[in-house]
Design an enzyme around this catalytic site. Structure first.
Site, PDB file in Angstrom:
ATOM      1  N   HIS A  56       3.658 -63.954-109.163  1.00 49.78           N
ATOM      2  CA  HIS A  56       2.897 -65.203-109.045  1.00 49.78           C
ATOM      3  C   HIS A  56       3.624 -66.363-109.732  1.00 49.78           C
ATOM      4  O   HIS A  56       3.018 -67.382-110.032  1.00 49.78           O
ATOM      5  CB  HIS A  56       1.514 -65.032-109.671  1.00 49.78           C
ATOM      6  CG  HIS A  56       0.760 -63.858-109.165  1.00 49.78           C
ATOM      7  ND1 HIS A  56       0.437 -63.713-107.837  1.00 49.78           N
ATOM      8  CD2 HIS A  56       0.295 -62.746-109.782  1.00 49.78           C
ATOM      9  CE1 HIS A  56      -0.215 -62.571-107.665  1.00 49.78           C
ATOM     10  NE2 HIS A  56      -0.301 -61.958-108.833  1.00 49.78           N
ATOM     11  N   HIS A 111      -2.812 -61.577-103.923  1.00 49.58           N
ATOM     12  CA  HIS A 111      -2.068 -60.339-103.666  1.00 49.58           C
ATOM     13  C   HIS A 111      -2.111 -60.001-102.189  1.00 49.58           C
ATOM     14  O   HIS A 111      -1.830 -58.866-101.793  1.00 49.58           O
ATOM     15  CB  HIS A 111      -2.665 -59.176-104.461  1.00 49.58           C
ATOM     16  CG  HIS A 111      -2.909 -59.511-105.887  1.00 49.58           C
ATOM     17  ND1 HIS A 111      -4.141 -59.916-106.344  1.00 49.58           N
ATOM     18  CD2 HIS A 111      -2.069 -59.530-106.944  1.00 49.58           C
ATOM     19  CE1 HIS A 111      -4.041 -60.164-107.646  1.00 49.58           C
ATOM     20  NE2 HIS A 111      -2.813 -59.941-108.029  1.00 49.58           N
TER      21      HIS A 111
END
Lengths: 333, 333
Positions: free
Chosen positions: A57, A219
């Site tokens: 991320h 995700h």
């Protein structure tokens, strides 16, 4: 799978080593367990602020370690929670004498492991407070979550709370502020393409040639629904409508508008979407007092974006504007 | 083609409007002709520094307009040169009394249109000096170029020259400095996937599932050769070998190492490649004194990266470190 990597098992460790070398003035990087720690930690008299979660991320969270933001980031494997031992090691590395605040995105593994770490730290005499962020309005419960997911609001939370800790607020005060930010921030995302975890080598989901997924997770976990590709204005309206109705935001609110790229989205598209969002919010008389546009919480190479809206008060605005010196956000120094 | 856009014909105008709204403290954006101008331009007594070129490479160049870097950026349509009239309009908007320096990437259309603009400006009594950058070692001549292409070195050039203009160097001095930077900087890139120009809707080239292109241009124009996907260490070695042998860089050189994402590359991969590059350079005793890692000159959503190496001297290092306040690079303020 085409990626600029060596052995998929070494991706996080090698990237961390590179991050540490590139930003040696800001952070110390440790391996086994993996940690990114502020170079001058522990800072006496200051609440230490720690966040963490799966890697993939970036720049979240390592890019936000430094003066005025995080004292440590705890990176797990790609899209996988860090262990409690890792979080505990970070805690011991940065705890001074004013306690520690954990800022945790609401994913089951993260919440559990930060909780365990807090118990272990308490047993060692370190006072820990935890605030969980769950700003994603797209879905209730999901693949990795009981309740809503923590997404883009996390970046704003870390900045504002980090500034409060930097000015010397105590643990009770920064905890209350963190809870206030969480209560005032909402987000929703959209994916145009999936990302591929290096270890698996396969895209995390598939989308048709003309299909997008509204409410995507960071995700690649399922969102609200798949729809045919729409013009930017319609995508933005869909996301903002969900965000605004949820809090709800109302006319004359002062807000921070954050248009975030998911990793593979050109800046041209992000500023175009920002422009569209400004127009839509103006139509509701919601004022954009502060802005952030760029790829700040990503999902590897996923194409897409998220929109986050935070209702500001004077204190939050002041703390947002306060100096920050990290790899990914820097101003005032 | 999946993009977050409305009408493909409006992409640049809408993104510019968004950029102007998000950074109203730094820039004024004008449409027809499209310009991004420093909010406080013209700055009396200062050489005005202007760059520009096709859009699709963001944050280049608009992201570098502000104190300590560019006075104006001139964005053409995606991957298409701005017109001479556009460049002339930018020149008139920012020229004060110390002359104007054009920093031009070596692409045929850009060079021609900046040249015409310089002649028109001279006819209006504005003194203009031009420096062309051609740092890409991959190919001599190409689809859009007589001679080498201008790529990643442009970002470093704009920063260093902008700092010299900010401290008050005259036109002759900043021109000589720009030429010195150009003489000391070399780059080469690699593509894992193509980008798609909104107007055409088709990828600019195709690559096999396991194929990469070494020496790619920032418009997807052909590079040196297509090869099977290699580990990051081998990609980095290939790029750096070409870069280092070209200048050549030699042992004990002080350098700035810039690992640049092409738009769709996760930060995790960029820092991993940076780590690999540090190791390779250490093996040659080439010292990395300064670093830049991130997506600073892109090709829309292309996956890939470029590596740029600049041989620093004390003055360049000092100018690199000097304060800068733009949307994409900011420190010291």
């Amino acid at each position: 799978m085409k990626k600029i990597i060596n052995d998929p098992a070494d991706v996080v460790a090698e990237a961390l080593a590179g991050f540490g070398a590139a930003h040696a003035d800001l952070v110390r990087v440790q391996q086994d367990p993996a940690l990114i720690v502020r170079v001058d930690a522990p800072v006496a008299g200051k609440v230490a602020v720690i966040s963490g979660g799966g890697s993939g991320h970036e720049p979240l969270h390592g890019g936000y370690v430094g003066a005025g933001m995080l004292d440590a980031a705890v990176p797990g494997p790609v899209f996988t929670s860090p262990t409690a031992d890792q979080v505990l090691a970070a805690t011991k590395a940065v705890a001074a004498d004013a306690g520690v605040l954990y800022l945790v995105k609401n994913y089951t593994g993260d919440v559990l492991n930060f909780e365990t770490a807090a118990e272990l730290a308490a047993a060692d005499g370190i006072e820990v407070s935890t605030v969980v962020i769950d700003d994603d309005v797209a879905v209730t419960d999901s693949t990795y979550t009981a309740g809503r997911r923590g997404v883009g609001g996390t970046v704003l939370l870390e900045k504002i709370v980090g500034a409060a800790a930097a000015r010397g607020d105590n643990l009770e005060a920064v905890t209350a502020l963190a809870q206030r930010v969480v209560s005032q921030v909402r987000s929703m995302g959209v994916a145009l393409s999936p990302s591929t975890v290096p270890h698996s080598g396969e895209p995390s989901f598939t989308l048709g040639d003309n299909e997008i997924e509204l409410g995507i997770g960071i995700h690649g976990e399922p969102g609200r629904k798949r729809v045919p590709l729409m013009p930017a204005d319609q995508i933005v309206e869909t996301l903002l409508t969900a965000v605004v109705e949820d809090l709800p935001f109302t006319a004359s609110d002062q807000t921070l508008l954050f248009v975030n790229g998911m990793g593979g989205t050109p800046e041209l598209e992000l500023y175009l979407a920002y422009n569209s969002a400004r127009r839509w919010l103006a139509g509701k008389n919601i004022e954009v007092a502060r802005s952030l546009v760029g790829s700040y919480i990503t999902s590897l190479e996923m194409q897409g974006m998220s929109i986050t809206l935070l209702r500001l008060d004077d204190e939050m605005t002041q703390l947002w504007d306060a100096p920050v010196h990290t790899a990914a956000l820097r101003w005032g120094v």
